[in-house]
Design a protein around this motif. Structure first.
Motif, short mmCIF file in Angstrom:
data_model
loop_
_atom_site.label_atom_id
_atom_site.label_comp_id
_atom_site.label_asym_id
_atom_site.label_seq_id
_atom_site.Cartn_x
_atom_site.Cartn_y
_atom_site.Cartn_z
N ASN A 1 0.86 -1.17 0.00
CA ASN A 1 0.00 0.00 0.00
C ASN A 1 0.90 1.23 0.00
O ASN A 1 1.82 1.32 0.82
CB ASN A 1 -0.91 0.01 1.23
N ASP B 1 -11.77 0.55 -11.38
CA ASP B 1 -12.37 0.05 -10.15
C ASP B 1 -13.31 1.10 -9.54
O ASP B 1 -12.96 1.76 -8.57
CB ASP B 1 -11.26 -0.34 -9.17
N GLY C 1 -14.34 0.08 -5.80
CA GLY C 1 -13.34 0.03 -4.73
C GLY C 1 -13.09 -1.36 -4.20
O GLY C 1 -12.62 -1.52 -3.08
N GLY D 1 -8.90 -2.00 -4.13
CA GLY D 1 -8.00 -1.09 -3.42
C GLY D 1 -6.85 -0.62 -4.29
O GLY D 1 -5.93 0.05 -3.83
N SER E 1 -7.00 1.33 -6.99
CA SER E 1 -7.11 2.68 -7.55
C SER E 1 -7.99 3.53 -6.64
O SER E 1 -8.73 3.01 -5.78
CB SER E 1 -7.70 2.65 -8.96
N HIS E 2 -7.90 4.82 -6.83
CA HIS E 2 -8.72 5.75 -6.04
C HIS E 2 -9.30 6.78 -6.99
O HIS E 2 -8.61 7.29 -7.88
CB HIS E 2 -7.87 6.42 -4.96
N SER F 1 -15.85 3.71 -0.59
CA SER F 1 -14.71 2.85 -0.25
C SER F 1 -13.45 3.19 -1.01
O SER F 1 -12.35 2.84 -0.58
CB SER F 1 -15.07 1.37 -0.49
N ASN F 2 -13.57 3.86 -2.17
CA ASN F 2 -12.35 4.19 -2.91
C ASN F 2 -12.43 5.56 -3.57
O ASN F 2 -11.75 5.81 -4.56
CB ASN F 2 -12.07 3.13 -3.98
N SER F 3 -13.21 6.45 -3.00
CA SER F 3 -13.37 7.76 -3.62
C SER F 3 -13.37 8.85 -2.56
O SER F 3 -13.81 8.64 -1.43
CB SER F 3 -14.68 7.80 -4.41
N ILE G 1 -3.18 3.65 -2.37
CA ILE G 1 -3.56 2.62 -3.33
C ILE G 1 -2.66 1.41 -3.12
O ILE G 1 -1.58 1.52 -2.54
CB ILE G 1 -3.47 3.11 -4.80
#
Length: 199
Positions: free
Chosen positions: A71, A116, A119, A122, A124-125, A137-139, A155
């Protein structure tokens, strides 16, 4: 005899204590080296005009990572907060020279985790100031100041992007990138590359 046995026992304990101390110090040193190698980072810059405004983009990300995965923290500044971007690890397209933004005419792809939007990986964001609440979850939204957007996100990166694409193999080179989100995926103005090598 008691004194002799006691001395031998103390000697054994002292030897074990010294050995444990040395092992602990060695482990700490190894951890420090590991953190230092994965914490090294690089910054890529690009100046773009979008409408009547000029944006000085800066993307900072680690330039080395373990092949098995890690990460990592990626930061960006100078972005247009009205243009959402994905932050992720992608293969560098043929013909793209990461040191020459005039060659950044092809969409960075394939990317780890694909597009993605949910999310689940994990990898990408999604940074955007309008629809981030749709994918918590990812934004996340840009941090805005003076009409400019910045971000700091985590990420997951690893060498194997897909079953057929691995960074560092068969001529594949990779970078941590930003690129315009799925609302404007053909817009290359917000492509920024930080090349990364895997160890």
């Amino acid at each position: 005899m008691r004194t002799s046995l006691l001395n031998r026992t103390h000697g054994t304990r002292n030897t074990r204590t010294l050995a444990r101390t040395a092992l602990t110090l060695a482990s700490a040193a190894a951890l420090t080296v590991g953190l230092a190698s994965t914490a090294s980072a690089a910054t890529a810059n690009r100046t773009v005009a979008d409408g009547t405004r000029t944006y000085n983009l800066a993307l900072t990300a680690p330039n080395t990572a373990p092949a098995t995965g890690a990460n990592v923290t990626v930061t960006g500044s100078g972005y247009n907060p009205d243009q959402g971007v994905y932050v992720g690890l992608c293969a560098i397209p043929a013909g793209v020279n990461t040191a020459d933004p005039t060659t950044w005419n092809s969409k960075p792809t394939p990317c780890l985790g694909g597009q993605d939007e949910t999310g689940t990986t994990g990898a990408s964001h999604w940074v955007n100031s309008d629809w981030y609440w749709m994918s918590p979850s990812n934004s996340s939204p840009f941090t805005e100041s003076g009409g400019l957007g910045s971000f700091s996100v985590q990420i997951h990166v690893k060498a194997k992007i897909s079953d057929t694409v691995t960074c560092g193999r068969s001529g594949v080179t990779c970078a941590i990138v930003t690129r315009a989100d799925h609302f404007d995926s053909s817009d290359r103005k917000y492509d920024v590359y930080v090349p990364v090598t895997f160890q």
